[in-house]
Motif scaffolding. Structure first.
Motif, PDB file in Angstrom:
ATOM      1  N   VAL A  98     -66.594   7.969 -39.662  1.00 21.99           N
ATOM      2  CA  VAL A  98     -65.452   8.602 -39.010  1.00 21.99           C
ATOM      3  C   VAL A  98     -65.114   7.825 -37.742  1.00 21.99           C
ATOM      4  N   SER A  99     -63.839   7.609 -37.497  1.00 22.15           N
ATOM      5  CA  SER A  99     -63.415   7.010 -36.233  1.00 22.15           C
ATOM      6  C   SER A  99     -62.154   7.717 -35.743  1.00 22.15           C
ATOM      7  N   VAL A 100     -62.009   7.734 -34.431  1.00 21.55           N
ATOM      8  CA  VAL A 100     -60.845   8.349 -33.786  1.00 21.55           C
ATOM      9  C   VAL A 100     -60.156   7.262 -32.974  1.00 21.55           C
ATOM     10  N   PHE A 101     -58.831   7.248 -32.995  1.00 21.16           N
ATOM     11  CA  PHE A 101     -58.136   6.160 -32.312  1.00 21.16           C
ATOM     12  C   PHE A 101     -56.833   6.648 -31.686  1.00 21.16           C
ATOM     13  N   LEU A 102     -56.352   5.875 -30.743  1.00 19.20           N
ATOM     14  CA  LEU A 102     -55.030   6.055 -30.152  1.00 19.20           C
ATOM     15  C   LEU A 102     -54.159   4.889 -30.583  1.00 19.20           C
ATOM     16  N   TYR A 103     -52.936   5.182 -30.932  1.00 14.73           N
ATOM     17  CA  TYR A 103     -52.028   4.109 -31.310  1.00 14.73           C
ATOM     18  C   TYR A 103     -50.656   4.355 -30.696  1.00 14.73           C
ATOM     19  N   LYS A 104     -49.951   3.287 -30.475  1.00 16.32           N
ATOM     20  CA  LYS A 104     -48.617   3.368 -29.898  1.00 16.32           C
ATOM     21  C   LYS A 104     -47.578   3.238 -30.996  1.00 16.32           C
ATOM     22  N   ASP A 105     -46.711   4.241 -31.036  1.00 18.85           N
ATOM     23  CA  ASP A 105     -45.621   4.218 -32.002  1.00 18.85           C
ATOM     24  C   ASP A 105     -44.407   3.607 -31.312  1.00 18.85           C
ATOM     25  N   ASN A 106     -44.110   2.342 -31.654  1.00 21.81           N
ATOM     26  CA  ASN A 106     -43.035   1.609 -30.969  1.00 21.81           C
ATOM     27  C   ASN A 106     -41.640   2.138 -31.291  1.00 21.81           C
ATOM     28  N   GLU A 107     -41.523   2.931 -32.364  1.00 20.41           N
ATOM     29  CA  GLU A 107     -40.204   3.454 -32.714  1.00 20.41           C
ATOM     30  C   GLU A 107     -39.781   4.594 -31.786  1.00 20.41           C
ATOM     31  N   ASN A 108     -40.719   5.496 -31.449  1.00 20.40           N
ATOM     32  CA  ASN A 108     -40.349   6.609 -30.580  1.00 20.40           C
ATOM     33  C   ASN A 108     -40.993   6.511 -29.197  1.00 20.40           C
ATOM     34  N   ASN A 158     -51.128  13.141 -43.243  1.00 23.22           N
ATOM     35  CA  ASN A 158     -51.520  11.788 -43.644  1.00 23.22           C
ATOM     36  C   ASN A 158     -50.750  10.769 -42.804  1.00 23.22           C
ATOM     37  N   LEU A 159     -51.420   9.666 -42.497  1.00 22.87           N
ATOM     38  CA  LEU A 159     -50.832   8.641 -41.647  1.00 22.87           C
ATOM     39  C   LEU A 159     -50.794   7.316 -42.400  1.00 22.87           C
ATOM     40  N   HIS A 160     -49.629   6.677 -42.373  1.00 17.60           N
ATOM     41  CA  HIS A 160     -49.476   5.359 -42.985  1.00 17.60           C
ATOM     42  C   HIS A 160     -49.172   4.367 -41.858  1.00 17.60           C
ATOM     43  N   LEU A 161     -50.166   3.608 -41.474  1.00 14.08           N
ATOM     44  CA  LEU A 161     -50.006   2.633 -40.401  1.00 14.08           C
ATOM     45  C   LEU A 161     -49.191   1.445 -40.896  1.00 14.08           C
ATOM     46  N   ASP A 162     -48.213   1.030 -40.086  1.00 13.58           N
ATOM     47  CA  ASP A 162     -47.414  -0.143 -40.440  1.00 13.58           C
ATOM     48  C   ASP A 162     -47.229  -1.005 -39.200  1.00 13.58           C
ATOM     49  N   ASN A 163     -46.340  -1.949 -39.260  1.00 14.85           N
ATOM     50  CA  ASN A 163     -46.164  -2.890 -38.149  1.00 14.85           C
ATOM     51  C   ASN A 163     -45.620  -2.245 -36.881  1.00 14.85           C
ATOM     52  N   SER A 164     -45.051  -1.033 -37.014  1.00 15.49           N
ATOM     53  CA  SER A 164     -44.517  -0.351 -35.837  1.00 15.49           C
ATOM     54  C   SER A 164     -45.606   0.380 -35.055  1.00 15.49           C
ATOM     55  N   CYS A 165     -46.807   0.416 -35.626  1.00  8.22           N
ATOM     56  CA  CYS A 165     -47.917   1.151 -34.994  1.00  8.22           C
ATOM     57  C   CYS A 165     -48.995   0.163 -34.553  1.00  8.22           C
ATOM     58  N   LYS A 166     -49.448   0.326 -33.310  1.00  2.58           N
ATOM     59  CA  LYS A 166     -50.462  -0.578 -32.778  1.00  2.58           C
ATOM     60  C   LYS A 166     -51.626   0.224 -32.209  1.00  2.58           C
TER      61      LYS A 166
END
Length: 243
Positions: free
Chosen positions: A74-84, A55-63
């Motif tokens: 259904v949708s598929v996406f790429l996101y940048k995890d600014n923490e790692n 499970n994924l919880h998107l927050d402000n660190s994810c874009k």
């Protein structure tokens, strides 16, 4: 007595002649078998393990910076995890989000990372691909079912290391997946049979030093058993046949 000795000598000569004939026939048959084996290699297959998504919880660190919407919500996406500082893949299904994990490193060139709709194994699929280092690519494939549910989602994703291409190797109207990894190419074929996805490591199956899909149009594999001695093979019914 002399006549008996001559007969015995003649009989021994005939026995030697028959023995030579048998050796000749066996040698011919064995050489024929070796020739057939040299021109055809049966591939070994293993069952491909599916990817278990979290499970994924998107927050402000994810874009989210790239998204492809598929049928049935259904949708598929790429996101940048600014923490790692890495690029992950995600799936949205009926207002719930699921994480594929790392897809690519940060600052990956656009042509080496993305989301594509493809056809594999006679099914509609979504390909999410990227790179994790020099000569180290990977791809995730989501097989899109007509009524994709959470329980089905867990059995619909595979992860494949290497640069991948979808190609109908046996011309049955259904594309297989071919992946190649490493500077000394290691190549695998992924097929679908009786509801199960199978993979074959060609290098290990046939004892080759290097294997590469050389020509996509002609579906030719370039195989090296010895340095500087390339051979060409095609795929047919689970085997490689020498051209």
């Amino acid at each position: 007595m002399e006549r008996i000795q001559r007969l015995l000598s003649l009989e021994r000569k005939m026995m030697r002649l028959r023995l030579l004939v048998i050796i000749f026939i066996l040698t011919f048959l064995l050489n024929g078998c070796n020739k057939a084996e040299d021109n055809s290699y049966q591939l070994d297959y293993f069952e491909v393990i599916k990817v278990k998504v979290d499970n994924l919880h998107l927050d402000n660190s994810c874009k989210i910076f790239e998204e492809k919407r598929i049928d049935n919500g259904v949708s598929v996406f790429l996101y940048k995890d600014n923490e790692n500082h890495q690029i992950n893949g995600g799936i949205s299904l009926k207002d719930k989000f699921y994480d594929l994990g790392e897809v690519s490193v940060d600052n990956t060139p656009d042509d080496l990372m993305g989301i594509e709709e493809v056809q594999v194994f006679g099914k509609k699929a979504v390909k999410i691909y990227g790179i994790l280092g020099a000569n180290y690519a990977q791809a995730f494939y989501l097989l899109v079912e007509e009524n994709l549910e959470e329980s089905i989602l867990q059995e619909s994703i595979i992860q494949i290391e290497g640069y991948t291409v979808e190609i109908d190797l046996d011309e049955d109207g259904k594309k297989e997946i071919v992946s190649t990894l490493g500077t000394i190419p290691e190549t695998k074929i992924f097929t679908f049979k009786n509801g199960t996805i199978y993979g074959s490591d060609i290098n290990k199956s046939i004892g080759a030093k290097s294997v590469l899909l050389q020509d996509n149009d002609k579906k030719l594999f370039q195989v090296y058993f010895e340095s500087n001695k390339p051979e060409q093979y095609v795929y047919h019914e689970g085997s490689l046949l020498k051209k």
